[in-house]
Design a protein around this motif. Structure first.
Motif, PDB file in Angstrom:
ATOM      1  N   THR A   1       1.581   0.934  53.336  1.00 56.66           N
ATOM      2  CA  THR A   1       0.822   0.910  54.595  1.00 56.66           C
ATOM      3  C   THR A   1      -0.228   2.011  54.634  1.00 56.66           C
ATOM      4  O   THR A   1      -1.380   1.777  55.025  1.00 56.66           O
ATOM      5  CB  THR A   1       1.777   1.068  55.794  1.00 56.66           C
ATOM      6  OG1 THR A   1       2.744   0.014  55.766  1.00 56.66           O
ATOM      7  CG2 THR A   1       1.004   1.018  57.110  1.00 56.66           C
ATOM      8  N   LEU A   2       0.148   3.229  54.203  1.00 56.55           N
ATOM      9  CA  LEU A   2      -0.811   4.330  54.192  1.00 56.55           C
ATOM     10  C   LEU A   2      -1.964   4.056  53.233  1.00 56.55           C
ATOM     11  O   LEU A   2      -3.122   4.347  53.537  1.00 56.55           O
ATOM     12  CB  LEU A   2      -0.117   5.636  53.815  1.00 56.55           C
ATOM     13  CG  LEU A   2       0.735   6.293  54.899  1.00 56.55           C
ATOM     14  CD1 LEU A   2       1.455   7.508  54.342  1.00 56.55           C
ATOM     15  CD2 LEU A   2      -0.121   6.710  56.090  1.00 56.55           C
ATOM     16  N   ASN A   3      -1.646   3.483  52.083  1.00 60.52           N
ATOM     17  CA  ASN A   3      -2.703   3.154  51.126  1.00 60.52           C
ATOM     18  C   ASN A   3      -3.656   2.106  51.689  1.00 60.52           C
ATOM     19  O   ASN A   3      -4.867   2.154  51.451  1.00 60.52           O
ATOM     20  CB  ASN A   3      -2.096   2.668  49.802  1.00 60.52           C
ATOM     21  CG  ASN A   3      -1.504   3.805  48.994  1.00 60.52           C
ATOM     22  OD1 ASN A   3      -2.061   4.892  48.952  1.00 60.52           O
ATOM     23  ND2 ASN A   3      -0.375   3.561  48.347  1.00 60.52           N
ATOM     24  N   GLN A   4      -3.114   1.142  52.420  1.00 58.92           N
ATOM     25  CA  GLN A   4      -3.959   0.114  53.016  1.00 58.92           C
ATOM     26  C   GLN A   4      -4.835   0.678  54.134  1.00 58.92           C
ATOM     27  O   GLN A   4      -5.948   0.200  54.363  1.00 58.92           O
ATOM     28  CB  GLN A   4      -3.092  -1.028  53.562  1.00 58.92           C
ATOM     29  CG  GLN A   4      -2.412  -1.849  52.471  1.00 58.92           C
ATOM     30  CD  GLN A   4      -1.444  -2.885  53.033  1.00 58.92           C
ATOM     31  OE1 GLN A   4      -1.094  -2.835  54.216  1.00 58.92           O
ATOM     32  NE2 GLN A   4      -1.000  -3.796  52.193  1.00 58.92           N
ATOM     33  N   GLN A   5      -4.338   1.688  54.840  1.00 57.77           N
ATOM     34  CA  GLN A   5      -5.107   2.298  55.924  1.00 57.77           C
ATOM     35  C   GLN A   5      -6.170   3.271  55.415  1.00 57.77           C
ATOM     36  O   GLN A   5      -7.065   3.656  56.170  1.00 57.77           O
ATOM     37  CB  GLN A   5      -4.165   3.047  56.875  1.00 57.77           C
ATOM     38  CG  GLN A   5      -3.264   2.136  57.699  1.00 57.77           C
ATOM     39  CD  GLN A   5      -2.320   2.924  58.580  1.00 57.77           C
ATOM     40  OE1 GLN A   5      -2.156   4.135  58.409  1.00 57.77           O
ATOM     41  NE2 GLN A   5      -1.677   2.248  59.528  1.00 57.77           N
ATOM     42  N   THR A   6      -6.075   3.652  54.143  1.00 58.76           N
ATOM     43  CA  THR A   6      -7.041   4.596  53.589  1.00 58.76           C
ATOM     44  C   THR A   6      -8.425   3.959  53.514  1.00 58.76           C
ATOM     45  O   THR A   6      -8.596   2.871  52.970  1.00 58.76           O
ATOM     46  CB  THR A   6      -6.608   5.049  52.188  1.00 58.76           C
ATOM     47  OG1 THR A   6      -5.323   5.671  52.286  1.00 58.76           O
ATOM     48  CG2 THR A   6      -7.602   6.032  51.603  1.00 58.76           C
TER      49      THR A   6
END
Length: 737
Positions: free
Chosen positions: A48-53
């Motif tokens: 999720t964090l990678n997608q929000q980056t």
């Protein structure tokens, strides 16, 4: 990978304690089931964090909601964390152009919406092996991007959209007000109050707490059970004076403790303490079974909100030691301190690479003083300063006595640079340490096993079979480590450092104490002594951190080009820190004991400038290397004129790949195959220069750069085996040849 190893360790530890202490074998299945679920949770959270980056953007403008306690100004530098309209959390930084801009930011006392312009950047992985992982730290805070070179356009106060947001904003406002209040206290008291009461650690903390760090007492300053105990005690006394019943007091504490989590800074150890206190208010925690259930629920809830808590040293120690206290709480104070130190040692070594022989004694001596004297002193000082400021000065005298005791103990001999044990080996040490407690019948055998493991780990780290030539990623600068197999000799060429600029008084912030990447790397390798420090010339990006290195590790001799000892840069950055290190100004062809190089430049005495750069040649493994500092093309041609047979397959390109160095005829004559460029990402000088890269291309020389690869290591053995390793690519072998 790291999170899964720690999860597996926790599973084994939890299962072992359950089975050995509580004889509860049915928990085995539930333990591993929960481990699987949370491993999936970690994967989902990371994805999720990678997608929000967000992708990098050179020109970005937007509005960010910022809490007042997140904003920090130091001189002309400012930093804060903000949330944009889409929910992205950004770490924002920049430099102010005028004093009135700083004054405007410092006036912010409540949640605001700030309009900013800057460059969106992704968060890099660490450029050096064993370096602090800033990316993981940011992800643990939910921060997905950096916004650099920021300009603050405008800001305005915001109104809460709902009551919950309003309460959060109010708590952050209170925390900021408490920070401003504590900053009025006397200097040492200020540092203690900020860190202990509200979880603020500034540059002064690192400077003042050097002795605390050396003795391994830093856990005292992580908001934990002691702080929650005092908070609950104060509230209970207040409610008692107001004639509130015990039942109502417990309910009010359950409501107030979450507020303290925000005011106290929201660390993982504070979350654990508050959550366990919350659960403990509703039940009796006298049985191990109940205590262990409370501990388990607390950790699971914490992992839901912050899966990264288990990756930090504070989180690991907080949960491991509180877990252990459930079973050794009845031990004597000395025995309990000894047991806790034995179990925490592998984690401390994994994160700090060193341990002091007096750590166990210091914990036994200092913790009672800290609990019964220092903590009450800090609370009373902060509580009475607004009414009787003189009291705080008197209290500070008592605090200084404690601080001097800690400093005195830290300066006694006994510091051991162990080095960083591998992650899997650390997990094994933790498990064996717990088995030492869990199986008293086999304590002697397990003790020998544990000591054997430490001894083998120490030997493996301190006497490696391979040597290495490592180009450390220091940003815009040079720093190179050369060590021979079995650590027969350790040489450092340059230290890196930042170039300073003159600033007006308002723009000067406190000096930031930092550990040079090369020093941190040396400690992680278990190296406590450098045979030779070679300084190529006087520029700050080459010798700026020499003083910190000389103060932080024993250096037998310092080699410089002759004449540099009279330069202003050497006089200010190196000479005050030489102490017991021998100074050797040299010229070409001069022999230096314990230096595995031939000196090929300079030929005449100079002033320590670029054209005087110390140039070294040596053979390691199957390759010849040459290191030339910032030597210009004229100096390179002088070298090949004096040494026409000189060859070097690996060249540290002069002046960070600038066009002033790397002459075509020089590279051609020495038959260079690989050119290593040490330069900073997005540096202001445009290094490496396109002309230099074109020269390398024409000569078919493969170039590698710390900008792209991070730390670059060439490993070799006495039998000729060699390989290359690049940290940012995260694998060891590459097509470099």
């Amino acid at each position: 990978m790291t999170s899964h190893v720690w999860v597996l360790t926790l599973l084994v530890v939890y299962w072992m304690i359950r089975v050995c202490f509580l004889r509860d074998k049915t928990m085995i299945y539930w333990t591993f089931f929960a481990g699987f679920i949370f491993a999936m949770l970690f994967w989902w959270h990371s994805t999720t964090l990678n997608q929000q980056t967000m992708a990098s953007q050179p020109n970005w403008q937007g509005s960010l909601i910022v809490q007042p306690d997140e904003l920090k100004c130091q001189g002309d530098y400012f930093q804060f964390t903000g949330v944009d309209e889409k929910g992205h959390r950004l770490r924002v930084s920049g430099y102010l152009k005028a004093a009135h801009e700083k004054q405007q930011l410092e006036k912010i006392r409540r949640p605001v919406k700030i309009l900013v312009r800057g460059q969106i950047q992704t968060i890099d992985q660490p450029g050096n092996l064993n370096q602090f992982n800033y990316r993981t730290y940011c992800f643990s805070k939910g921060i997905t991007n950096l916004l650099s070179k920021t300009t603050v356009v405008s800001w305005q106060p915001i109104q809460a959209s709902n009551p919950i947001v309003g309460i959060f904003g109010l708590l952050h406002t209170w925390r900021n007000n408490m920070r401003l209040y504590c900053q009025q206290l006397p200097k040492l008291m200020q540092t203690y109050a900020l860190s202990l009461l509200i979880g603020f650690k500034d540059e002064a903390f690192d400077e003042d707490m050097e002795g605390v760090t050396t003795l391994g007492l830093l856990h005292l300053f992580s908001l934990s059970g002691l702080h929650v105990f005092y908070f609950c005690w104060l509230l209970r006394q207040l409610f008692l004076r107001l004639r509130v019943t015990k039942e109502t007091t417990s309910i009010l504490l359950i409501c107030f403790l979450p507020a303290f989590l925000i005011i106290g800074g929201g660390s993982g150890s504070l979350f654990r303490s508050i959550m366990m206190a919350e659960l403990g208010l509703g039940t009796t925690l006298k049985r191990r079974h109940t205590q262990l259930n409370v501990w388990s629920i607390t950790m699971l809830v914490n992992l839901v909100f912050d899966p990264y808590v288990i990756l930090s040293m504070g989180g690991q120690l907080s949960y491991l030691l509180s877990f252990l206290l459930i079973f050794v709480g009845s031990y004597s104070s000395f025995r309990r301190a000894w047991v806790l130190n034995i179990v925490s040692l592998p984690i401390i070594l994994f994160h700090t690479y060193q341990w002091h022989l007096l750590t166990s004694f210091a914990n036994f001596l200092i913790i009672p003083i800290f609990s019964n004297f220092v903590m009450p002193l800090v609370i009373m000082s902060a509580a009475t300063f607004w009414l009787i400021p003189q009291l705080s000065s008197w209290f500070t005298v008592g605090l200084q006595l404690f601080h001097q005791l800690v400093t005195l103990l830290s300066k006694l001999p006994g510091q051991i640079i162990f080095g960083k044990p591998p992650l899997a080996f650390t997990a094994v040490l933790v498990i064996i340490s717990l088995a030492w407690i869990a199986f008293p019948r086999y304590k002697r055998r397990i003790s020998w096993l544990l000591l054997s493991c430490y001894l083998m780990g120490f030997i493996w780290i301190h006497f490696p079979l391979h040597g290495e030539v490592t180009f450390v990623d220091v940003g815009q600068g040079d720093s190179i480590l050369i060590r021979m197999p079995f650590n027969r000799s350790v040489t450092v060429i340059d230290t890196g450092g930042k170039v300073g600029f003159l600033k007006p008084a308002w723009a000067k912030g406190p000096e930031k104490k930092h550990t040079p990447p090369v020093l941190d790397y040396l400690h992680s390798l278990g190296i406590s002594k450098v045979n030779t420090l070679c300084l190529s010339h006087q520029d700050a990006d080459h010798i700026g951190d020499a003083g910190v290195l000389l103060a932080g590790i024993k250096v037998k001799q310092v080699v410089i080009p002759k004449g540099m000892e009279n330069s202003r840069g050497f006089q200010s950055k190196v000479k005050p820190f030489l102490q017991k290190s021998a100074l050797l100004p040299v010229l070409a062809d001069q022999k230096v004991a314990n230096l595995p190089f031939e000196i090929v430049h300079p030929f005449v005495e100079g002033k320590g400038e670029n054209h005087d750069s110390l140039t070294l040649w040596a053979k390691f493994g199957d390759d010849n290397f040459i290191f030339s500092g910032d030597l210009d093309q004229a100096g390179e041609r002088d070298i090949i004129a004096r040494y026409p047979q000189l060859q070097a397959s690996v060249v540290k390109l002069g002046h960070h790949g600038s066009k002033t160095a790397s002459a075509k005829d020089y590279l051609s004559q020495i038959r260079a195959k690989i050119g290593v460029i040490s330069a900073g990402k997005n540096n202001h000088y445009g290094h490496p220069n396109p002309e230099t890269l074109q020269t390398l291309k024409q000569l078919k020389i493969q170039s590698v750069s710390t900008i792209d690869e991070g730390m670059i290591s060439y490993r070799f053995t006495s039998h000729g085996f060699t390989n290359w390793r690049f940290v940012r690519r995260n694998y060891e072998k590459d097509t470099v040849h």
